[in-house]
Design an enzyme around this catalytic site. Structure first.
Site, mmCIF file in Angstrom:
data_model
loop_
_atom_site.group_PDB
_atom_site.id
_atom_site.type_symbol
_atom_site.label_atom_id
_atom_site.label_comp_id
_atom_site.label_asym_id
_atom_site.label_seq_id
_atom_site.Cartn_x
_atom_site.Cartn_y
_atom_site.Cartn_z
ATOM 1 N N GLU A 25 -61.098 -48.928 -11.917
ATOM 2 C CA GLU A 25 -61.813 -48.708 -10.527
ATOM 3 C C GLU A 25 -61.400 -47.382 -10.032
ATOM 4 O O GLU A 25 -60.198 -46.963 -10.196
ATOM 5 C CB GLU A 25 -61.154 -49.942 -9.444
ATOM 6 C CG GLU A 25 -62.135 -51.074 -9.652
ATOM 7 C CD GLU A 25 -61.639 -52.166 -8.376
ATOM 8 O OE1 GLU A 25 -61.287 -51.569 -7.236
ATOM 9 O OE2 GLU A 25 -61.332 -53.354 -8.577
ATOM 10 N N GLU A 53 -56.267 -56.805 -9.124
ATOM 11 C CA GLU A 53 -55.263 -56.185 -8.285
ATOM 12 C C GLU A 53 -54.299 -57.388 -7.907
ATOM 13 O O GLU A 53 -54.071 -57.965 -6.821
ATOM 14 C CB GLU A 53 -55.975 -55.704 -7.027
ATOM 15 C CG GLU A 53 -56.803 -54.429 -7.410
ATOM 16 C CD GLU A 53 -57.298 -53.951 -6.167
ATOM 17 O OE1 GLU A 53 -57.488 -54.579 -5.069
ATOM 18 O OE2 GLU A 53 -57.784 -52.552 -6.251
#
Ligand code: BG6
Length: 484
Positions: free
Chosen positions: A382, A176
């Site tokens: 994810e 991220e």
């Protein structure tokens, strides 16, 4: 006709700092995550510069995957995982981060892990840095604000590519990475230490242009480190495939008022394309200049930076996707919660117990949007539902709500593939229960596998299958055809 391509990478995902434990085992150094206390949805986690006696730090033991990895991999294999996304704890390999020689015991641990995965037919997908870095680098160099950290990271990544050549071919450089656009990422992602101990590590209420400049420069250094690592990965083994990893931030304009639509477009630019463009296209997007100007940011361009970014573009785009949000220019609009993003409440969507808005169709939207922008293979690394799991009277965990969440998202993935999207794989988050990154609790569970541990650290850590375990096993066995 099959909806998912042959060889589709079904699996699951975890991160070292949230599951390994063993925080001082075999020469490991302190990670940034080791300095975060437990918390809950109402009580935020605290950052402490020094480790306090008697305070609970969830990463120190986590679910002790360090001690249970054989058992855990066997359970993943039983579900039929084709891939398992895990991260390497930087401080197991370079405890301080600036050493010239790696810690052999740390390298040996991951080698055993990868060899076991190979025996079980599971392809590793390795995140090189997932929300942790050597605490020493933060304390002594200012984390990613210091350009020297690029070289330390490159040395670390090169060590991994060399050591695990033939065992690992799928890599993600940073988890991220776009979290480094926000105050949330200062500590979690960029290793910028908060000025004082306390619960404020997720936001900086008195942020200045200087703080923002530090953040954007630190992120620029991560881009350079990532690009250098991609290039080296390809040189060491042409079989290597390296991806970026972006927190998927889907923002809808709340109304058809053009102001809302422009505001939403800017959130998409800032939340996704700023990082995506640098890592996939090798250059900053045209809107970046406006953003720097508005934020009062001076980027520290160095000689050769533009070439470095161009030479290290990624092979695929991976992202996390949990929720969507709405953007409104109306200051009265009701806010909603989220992992790293929040926004305005969407009246058409339901939310999880933690207030994250559940939006399976948004996944199809996002997949189409990103694929059409970049035209490189995509991977969802994810996705999942954080929920409280209660043991039923028959002693089992009937997590039908989780199955329902995943089923709806997989259905939308199939539709996106029909739309023409090149989707390589799907690794739902927290395939085994682990510590929550945002709140530090165990109560927020994502797993197909239950782990006996509570928010205060009690429990014998034994593993148990939930209903979703057998359901996901069937999904994988039928390559996504049977979602019932
Ligand atoms: C992602 C992170 O943002 O969300 C994971 O990459 C994190 O590390 C996941 O665990 C879920 O968030 P949380 O706060 O529920 O653990």
């Amino acid at each position: 006709m099959a909806r998912f391509p042959e060889g589709f990478l079904w699996g699951g995902a975890t991160a070292a700092n949230q599951c390994e434990g063993g925080w001082q085992a075999d020469g490991k150094g302190d990670s940034t995550s080791d300095h975060l206390t437990g918390g809950t949805v109402d009580t935020p986690r605290r950052y402490t510069h020094d480790i306090e006696e008697g305070t609970y730090y969830p990463s120190h033991e986590a679910i002790d995957m360090y001690g249970h990895y054989l058992e855990d991999i066997d359970l993943f294999a039983e579900m039929g995982f084709k891939t398992y996304r895990l991260s390497i704890n930087w401080t197991r390999i370079f405890p301080h981060g600036d050493e010239t020689e790696p810690n052999q015991a740390g390298l040996a641990y991951y080698k055993r892990l990868f060899e076991h995965m190979k025996e079980k037919g599971i392809e590793p997908l390795v995140t090189i840095s997932h929300y942790e870095m050597p605490f020493y680098l933060c304390d002594n160099y200012g984390g990613w604000t210091d350009r020297r950290v690029i070289d330390f990271y490159v040395r670390y990544a090169t060590t991994l590519f060399t050591e695990y050549k033939g065992l690992v071919k799928y890599w993600l450089t940073f988890n991220e990475i776009n979290c480094g656009m926000m105050a949330f990422g200062d500590y979690m992602s960029l290793g910028i230490l908060p000025k004082q101990d306390g619960p404020t590590m997720f936001h900086n209420p008195n942020e200045t242009a200087e703080d923002r400049t530090k953040r954007f420069c630190a992120l620029h250094h991560q881009f350079l480190a990532s690009a250098k690592a991609v290039k080296i990965a390809h040189e060491i083994d042409p079989e290597n495939k390296v991806g970026c990893m972006i927190a998927g931030n889907l923002a809808y304009g709340y109304t058809c008022n053009p102001d809302d639509q422009i505001a939403a477009q800017q959130v998409m630019q800032q939340g996704n394309y700023y990082c995506g463009d640098v890592q996939v296209r090798g250059e900053y997007a045209p809107f970046a200049k406006r953003m720097w100007k508005e934020a009062g940011v001076e980027l520290d361009w160095g000689p050769g930076d533009a070439e470095t970014l161009k030479e290290g573009t990624v092979d695929f785009y991976s992202f996390s996707y949990y929720m969507s949000s709405c953007v409104s220019t109306d200051p009265e609009a009701t806010k909603t919660a989220g992992n790293v993003f929040s926004g305005v409440k969407n009246p058409y969507l339901e939310a999880s117990d933690w207030g994250w808005q559940i939006d399976p169709k948004g996944l199809r939207w996002y997949l189409n949007d990103v694929y059409n922008r970049y035209r490189v293979p995509l991977m969802i690394v994810e996705n999942g539902l954080g929920a409280v799991d209660e043991r039923a009277e028959d002693g089992k965990f009937h997590d039908t709500y989780r199955i329902d969440y995943l089923r709806k998202h997989i259905e939308q993935m199939a539709l996106a593939i029909e739309d023409g999207v090149d989707l390589m794989g799907y690794t739902p988050w927290g395939c085994i229960d682990l510590v929550s990154a945002s709140t530090g609790e165990m109560k927020k569970r994502y797993g197909f596998i239950y782990v006996d541990k509570d928010n205060d650290g009690n429990g014998d850590l034994h593993r148990e299958k939930k209903d979703s375990f057998d359901w996901y096993k069937k999904v994988i066995a039928t390559n996504g055809e049977d979602l019932a």
